[in-house]
Design a protein around this motif. Structure first.
Motif: not given
Length: 111
Positions: A18, A28, A47, A50-51, A53-57, A60
């Motif tokens: 990203t 994105t 899940e 997604r978890s 990605a949320e910490r490292r991206a 979007d």
């Protein structure tokens, strides 16, 4: 794109994928289900991915789900959980975890 996290971050993970996308002006990415461990073929795998990605991206992230033999019952739950589409192979992919669906005869077919 194929982000290989979790499981194969030595290939590439969400941070590097990203960050590169953002440097190129991309806001994105949509991740394919194949190269991570586990592949994104059920809701728990989605899940987990997604978890991570949320910490490292840095941009979007959306997700494709994998359609593989034996996970037909997982497709609707994956869709309801937010995957944007599904990937399946018509031949063996060369990788583990996302095999090609087995061919089926049409009902009433003698072929």
């Amino acid at each position: 794109m194929h982000v290989n996290e979790p499981g194969r971050t030595e290939w590439e993970g969400f941070a590097s994928a990203t960050r590169a996308a953002a440097a190129g002006g991309v806001t994105t990415i949509v991740d394919m289900p194949l190269n991570s461990i586990p592949p994104t073929c059920d809701v728990p795998a989605l899940e987990l991915k997604r978890s991570v990605a949320e910490r490292r991206a840095f941009v979007d992230v959306g997700f494709w789900g994998g359609a593989i033999p034996g996970n037909v019952a997982e497709l609707r739950p994956l869709y309801d959980a937010g995957v944007l589409g599904f990937k399946c192979f018509l031949l063996h992919s060369g990788g583990r975890g996302v095999p090609a669906p087995a061919p089926r005869r049409a009902r009433g077919s003698d072929a």
